[in-house]
Design a protein around this motif. Sequence first.
Motif, short mmCIF file in Angstrom:
data_model
loop_
_atom_site.label_atom_id
_atom_site.label_comp_id
_atom_site.label_asym_id
_atom_site.label_seq_id
_atom_site.Cartn_x
_atom_site.Cartn_y
_atom_site.Cartn_z
N THR A 100 58.58 57.48 -1.08
CA THR A 100 57.24 57.36 -0.52
C THR A 100 57.31 56.92 0.94
O THR A 100 58.12 56.06 1.29
N VAL A 101 56.44 57.50 1.75
CA VAL A 101 56.30 57.10 3.14
C VAL A 101 54.86 56.67 3.37
O VAL A 101 53.93 57.22 2.78
N TYR A 102 54.70 55.67 4.23
CA TYR A 102 53.38 55.11 4.52
C TYR A 102 53.10 55.18 6.01
O TYR A 102 54.02 55.20 6.84
N LEU A 103 51.83 55.18 6.34
CA LEU A 103 51.41 55.06 7.74
C LEU A 103 50.26 54.07 7.78
O LEU A 103 49.15 54.37 7.32
N GLN A 104 50.54 52.90 8.31
CA GLN A 104 49.50 51.89 8.51
C GLN A 104 48.89 52.12 9.88
O GLN A 104 49.59 52.09 10.90
N MET A 105 47.59 52.38 9.90
CA MET A 105 46.89 52.70 11.14
C MET A 105 45.87 51.62 11.43
O MET A 105 44.93 51.42 10.65
N ASN A 106 46.06 50.90 12.52
CA ASN A 106 45.16 49.83 12.94
C ASN A 106 44.51 50.20 14.27
O ASN A 106 44.97 51.09 14.98
N SER A 107 43.45 49.48 14.58
CA SER A 107 42.74 49.70 15.86
C SER A 107 42.45 51.18 16.08
O SER A 107 42.70 51.73 17.17
N LEU A 108 41.92 51.80 15.07
CA LEU A 108 41.69 53.25 15.13
C LEU A 108 40.65 53.60 16.18
O LEU A 108 39.68 52.86 16.41
N LYS A 109 40.87 54.75 16.79
CA LYS A 109 40.00 55.26 17.85
C LYS A 109 39.45 56.62 17.44
O LYS A 109 40.06 57.32 16.63
N PRO A 110 38.31 57.02 18.00
CA PRO A 110 37.77 58.35 17.66
C PRO A 110 38.78 59.47 17.91
O PRO A 110 38.80 60.46 17.16
N GLU A 111 39.63 59.32 18.90
CA GLU A 111 40.62 60.36 19.19
C GLU A 111 41.75 60.43 18.16
O GLU A 111 42.59 61.33 18.21
N ASP A 112 41.77 59.50 17.22
CA ASP A 112 42.73 59.58 16.10
C ASP A 112 42.21 60.49 14.99
O ASP A 112 42.94 60.76 14.03
N THR A 113 40.98 60.94 15.11
CA THR A 113 40.42 61.83 14.10
C THR A 113 41.21 63.12 14.02
O THR A 113 41.43 63.80 15.02
N ALA A 114 41.67 63.44 12.81
CA ALA A 114 42.51 64.62 12.60
C ALA A 114 42.83 64.74 11.12
O ALA A 114 42.56 63.83 10.34
N VAL A 115 43.43 65.86 10.77
CA VAL A 115 44.06 65.98 9.47
C VAL A 115 45.50 65.50 9.62
O VAL A 115 46.22 65.96 10.51
N TYR A 116 45.89 64.57 8.77
CA TYR A 116 47.23 63.99 8.84
C TYR A 116 48.10 64.61 7.75
O TYR A 116 47.71 64.67 6.58
N TYR A 117 49.28 65.06 8.16
CA TYR A 117 50.20 65.73 7.27
C TYR A 117 51.50 64.93 7.13
O TYR A 117 52.06 64.45 8.13
N CYS A 118 51.98 64.86 5.92
CA CYS A 118 53.27 64.25 5.63
C CYS A 118 54.34 65.34 5.68
O CYS A 118 54.10 66.48 5.27
N ASN A 119 55.51 64.96 6.17
CA ASN A 119 56.64 65.89 6.27
C ASN A 119 57.90 65.18 5.81
O ASN A 119 58.10 64.00 6.11
N ALA A 120 58.75 65.90 5.08
CA ALA A 120 60.00 65.30 4.61
C ALA A 120 61.13 66.30 4.70
O ALA A 120 60.97 67.49 4.37
N ASP A 121 62.27 65.81 5.14
CA ASP A 121 63.51 66.61 5.22
C ASP A 121 64.29 66.33 3.94
O ASP A 121 64.87 65.25 3.80
N VAL A 122 64.27 67.29 3.01
CA VAL A 122 64.76 67.04 1.66
C VAL A 122 66.01 67.85 1.36
O VAL A 122 66.07 69.06 1.66
N LEU A 123 66.98 67.18 0.75
CA LEU A 123 68.14 67.85 0.17
C LEU A 123 67.88 67.91 -1.33
O LEU A 123 67.73 66.87 -1.98
N THR A 124 67.78 69.11 -1.87
CA THR A 124 67.41 69.24 -3.29
C THR A 124 68.63 69.09 -4.19
O THR A 124 69.77 69.00 -3.72
N LEU A 125 68.37 69.10 -5.48
CA LEU A 125 69.45 68.96 -6.46
C LEU A 125 70.41 70.14 -6.40
O LEU A 125 71.57 70.02 -6.82
#
Length: 120
Positions: free
Chosen positions: A77-102
């Motif tokens: 799991t990855v987290y993003l704690q966002m404080n002091s948010l501004k109107p310019e932070d408005t967006a769709v936020y996407y998670c990305n992972a570099d994965v080595l599979t089984l």
Amino acid sequence: QVQLVESGGGLVQPGGSLRLSCVVSGSIFSISAMAWYRQAPGKQRELVAVIQRIGSRNYADSVKGRFTISRDNAKNTVYLQMNSLKPEDTAVYYCNADVLTLTRARDDYWGQGTQVTVSS
């Protein structure tokens, strides 16, 4: 198969806080870099923050000092704690992972995105 599921987005007033989470599941052997990107309307997707497996972090200049990326390797799991948010932070936020599979195939995987809206 690898899936990424984000949660935690929503509507918040300027100056407020939100915490995004992204769980990676499926045929995972290991995960190296995990990151958050965002895309505002009419703009290109941009890197917000990235964290390596060993914990080293990098941030976009626009969020330094306000956002904190962290990860729990035991929970994939990855987290993003966002404080002091501004109107310019408005967006769709996407998670990305570099994965080595089984099967020892390595690839980049993306979540479906979660909307963050900063408005009064």
